[in-house]
Design a protein around this motif. Structure first.
Motif, PDB file in Angstrom:
ATOM      1  N   UNK A 117      68.076  28.112 -40.743  1.00 59.56           N
ATOM      2  CA  UNK A 117      66.978  27.374 -40.115  1.00 59.56           C
ATOM      3  C   UNK A 117      67.369  25.904 -40.045  1.00 59.56           C
ATOM      4  N   UNK A 118      67.279  25.335 -38.860  1.00 60.10           N
ATOM      5  CA  UNK A 118      67.636  23.942 -38.634  1.00 60.10           C
ATOM      6  C   UNK A 118      66.382  23.179 -38.206  1.00 60.10           C
ATOM      7  N   UNK A 119      66.040  22.163 -38.973  1.00 60.78           N
ATOM      8  CA  UNK A 119      64.821  21.400 -38.725  1.00 60.78           C
ATOM      9  C   UNK A 119      65.159  20.088 -38.023  1.00 60.78           C
ATOM     10  N   UNK A 120      64.917  20.049 -36.719  1.00 63.14           N
ATOM     11  CA  UNK A 120      64.858  18.825 -35.926  1.00 63.14           C
ATOM     12  C   UNK A 120      66.139  17.994 -35.951  1.00 63.14           C
ATOM     13  N   UNK A 121      67.260  18.642 -35.629  1.00 67.29           N
ATOM     14  CA  UNK A 121      68.532  17.928 -35.571  1.00 67.29           C
ATOM     15  C   UNK A 121      69.418  18.520 -34.489  1.00 67.29           C
ATOM     16  N   UNK A 122      69.881  17.712 -33.526  1.00 60.09           N
ATOM     17  CA  UNK A 122      70.830  18.225 -32.546  1.00 60.09           C
ATOM     18  C   UNK A 122      72.203  18.414 -33.175  1.00 60.09           C
ATOM     19  N   UNK A 123      72.968  19.415 -32.739  1.00 60.49           N
ATOM     20  CA  UNK A 123      74.299  19.630 -33.300  1.00 60.49           C
ATOM     21  C   UNK A 123      75.283  18.500 -33.013  1.00 60.49           C
ATOM     22  N   UNK A 124      75.029  17.741 -31.956  1.00 58.45           N
ATOM     23  CA  UNK A 124      75.832  16.561 -31.643  1.00 58.45           C
ATOM     24  C   UNK A 124      74.893  15.369 -31.549  1.00 58.45           C
ATOM     25  N   UNK A 125      75.181  14.310 -32.315  1.00 61.61           N
ATOM     26  CA  UNK A 125      74.225  13.212 -32.443  1.00 61.61           C
ATOM     27  C   UNK A 125      74.216  12.253 -31.271  1.00 61.61           C
ATOM     28  N   UNK A 126      75.392  12.003 -30.680  1.00 55.20           N
ATOM     29  CA  UNK A 126      75.510  11.001 -29.626  1.00 55.20           C
ATOM     30  C   UNK A 126      76.234  11.576 -28.421  1.00 55.20           C
ATOM     31  N   UNK A 127      75.944  11.022 -27.249  1.00 50.85           N
ATOM     32  CA  UNK A 127      76.630  11.441 -26.032  1.00 50.85           C
ATOM     33  C   UNK A 127      76.498  10.362 -24.972  1.00 50.85           C
ATOM     34  N   UNK A 128      77.535  10.229 -24.154  1.00 48.30           N
ATOM     35  CA  UNK A 128      77.427   9.322 -23.011  1.00 48.30           C
ATOM     36  C   UNK A 128      76.517   9.913 -21.948  1.00 48.30           C
ATOM     37  N   UNK A 131      71.023  11.099 -21.261  1.00 47.62           N
ATOM     38  CA  UNK A 131      69.830  11.423 -20.490  1.00 47.62           C
ATOM     39  C   UNK A 131      69.737  12.918 -20.179  1.00 47.62           C
ATOM     40  N   UNK A 132      70.844  13.639 -20.395  1.00 49.64           N
ATOM     41  CA  UNK A 132      70.864  15.060 -20.046  1.00 49.64           C
ATOM     42  C   UNK A 132      71.070  15.975 -21.244  1.00 49.64           C
ATOM     43  N   UNK A 133      71.231  15.402 -22.436  1.00 52.17           N
ATOM     44  CA  UNK A 133      71.486  16.198 -23.627  1.00 52.17           C
ATOM     45  C   UNK A 133      70.504  15.830 -24.734  1.00 52.17           C
ATOM     46  N   UNK A 134      70.334  16.750 -25.671  1.00 55.09           N
ATOM     47  CA  UNK A 134      69.524  16.506 -26.865  1.00 55.09           C
ATOM     48  C   UNK A 134      70.390  15.761 -27.873  1.00 55.09           C
ATOM     49  N   UNK A 135      70.127  14.482 -28.040  1.00 53.90           N
ATOM     50  CA  UNK A 135      70.886  13.637 -28.957  1.00 53.90           C
ATOM     51  C   UNK A 135      69.914  12.803 -29.776  1.00 53.90           C
ATOM     52  N   UNK A 136      70.448  12.133 -30.793  1.00 48.13           N
ATOM     53  CA  UNK A 136      69.612  11.340 -31.690  1.00 48.13           C
ATOM     54  C   UNK A 136      68.923  10.184 -30.971  1.00 48.13           C
ATOM     55  N   UNK A 137      69.598   9.630 -29.975  1.00 47.67           N
ATOM     56  CA  UNK A 137      69.012   8.523 -29.232  1.00 47.67           C
ATOM     57  C   UNK A 137      70.067   7.834 -28.401  1.00 47.67           C
ATOM     58  N   UNK A 138      69.674   6.832 -27.606  1.00 45.39           N
ATOM     59  CA  UNK A 138      70.639   6.079 -26.804  1.00 45.39           C
ATOM     60  C   UNK A 138      71.703   5.423 -27.686  1.00 45.39           C
TER      61      UNK A 138
END
Length: 271
Positions: A117-128, A131-138
């Motif tokens: 069970x994974x609570x509220x965390x994307x598997x990859x935190x950052x991405x360029x 705007x199109x991926x689930x990430x921690x933030x800009x």
């Protein structure tokens, strides 16, 4: 039973081990401690062996300048489970605690795991492609948090205070609640928190997330504020996983009854 487990010479992890039956193991997120899972311990220990862990440099575990990264945390988790003779467990990570679980899977595989069970965390935190991926933030916002806040104790307090009020819960926190949340984080010194923050942000566990969801039953519980992006990412990366949407980042604390019920349903095969 409260105990300390030595994971390397001079470094001990604080562990609470209560109840009996099939094991469920909870790992807290960035700078937080076993205490955040108090309602889960009360609930699940009635029917299961319930284990909660303070990762190294968190809570009552040893504070150390060594190994404050999620590769080491994954190794530590493996040592704890081995020493406690935990088999066929459900592993539950919250926030950066999910990185510990994915790293454990990277190192040890899923052979000894019953479910995840994974609570509220994307598997990859950052991405360029933020705007199109689930990430921690800009990217710029995450860089600013590291550069402007995690440089001294006041910055850490301000960062956690703002995050708690704006992201963790959906209602207005009472002063004593906010103080408790901040105090949880401040058990980890700011200079260690900065190491953990950067390690977490540069992690990428998409392979482990995809492969583990194919191997064992997997649940994602995600906050409402980014549910659309999270559901889209999980559906592509781990289509066999179940996804539930609830509250804010600390939903298992704010909405503990609802959270425990949906995890029960998942564990009983109704999810």
């Amino acid at each position: 039973m409260n105990t300390y487990i030595e994971v390397e010479p001079g470094i001990e992890l604080y562990v609470e081990d209560t109840g009996s039956g099939e094991p469920i193991v909870f790992i807290p997120g960035f700078t937080f401690t076993t205490e955040v899972f108090s309602e889960q311990v009360k609930h699940f220990s009635k029917t299961r062996r319930t284990i909660v862990i303070d990762p190294r440099s968190h809570g009552r575990s040893t504070m150390t300048v060594h190994g404050n990264d999620y590769v080491t945390h994954g190794t530590d988790l493996g040592k704890v489970l081995k020493q406690l003779k935990v088999e066929n467990a459900t592993l539950v990570g919250w926030s950066f605690g999910c990185l510990t679980v994915w790293e454990y899977i990277r190192q040890f595989g899923t052979a000894g795991i019953k479910s995840l069970a994974f609570i509220d965390m994307p598997p990859k935190s950052l991405s360029v492609q933020q705007d199109r991926e689930w990430v921690e933030g800009p990217l710029d916002d995450m860089a600013a948090a590291y550069t402007n806040y995690l440089r001294n104790p006041k910055g850490q307090r301000d960062f956690i205070s703002a995050y708690a009020a704006g992201v963790m819960v959906q209602r207005e926190l009472k002063d004593d609640e906010l103080n408790w949340i901040v105090d949880q984080s401040l058990k980890t010194p700011y200079y260690i928190a900065a190491n953990l923050f950067s390690s977490g942000l540069f992690s990428d566990y998409r392979v482990e997330a995809a492969e583990s969801s194919e191997a064992v039953s997997t649940l994602y519980v995600v906050a409402e504020h980014w549910a659309e992006a999270a559901v889209s990412t999980v559906s592509k990366l781990a289509p066999k996983a179940s996804v539930e949407i609830l509250g804010g980042h600390l939903m298992f604390w704010e909405h503990s009854g609802k959270f425990n019920k949906l995890v029960d349903s998942f564990l009983e095969g109704r999810g």
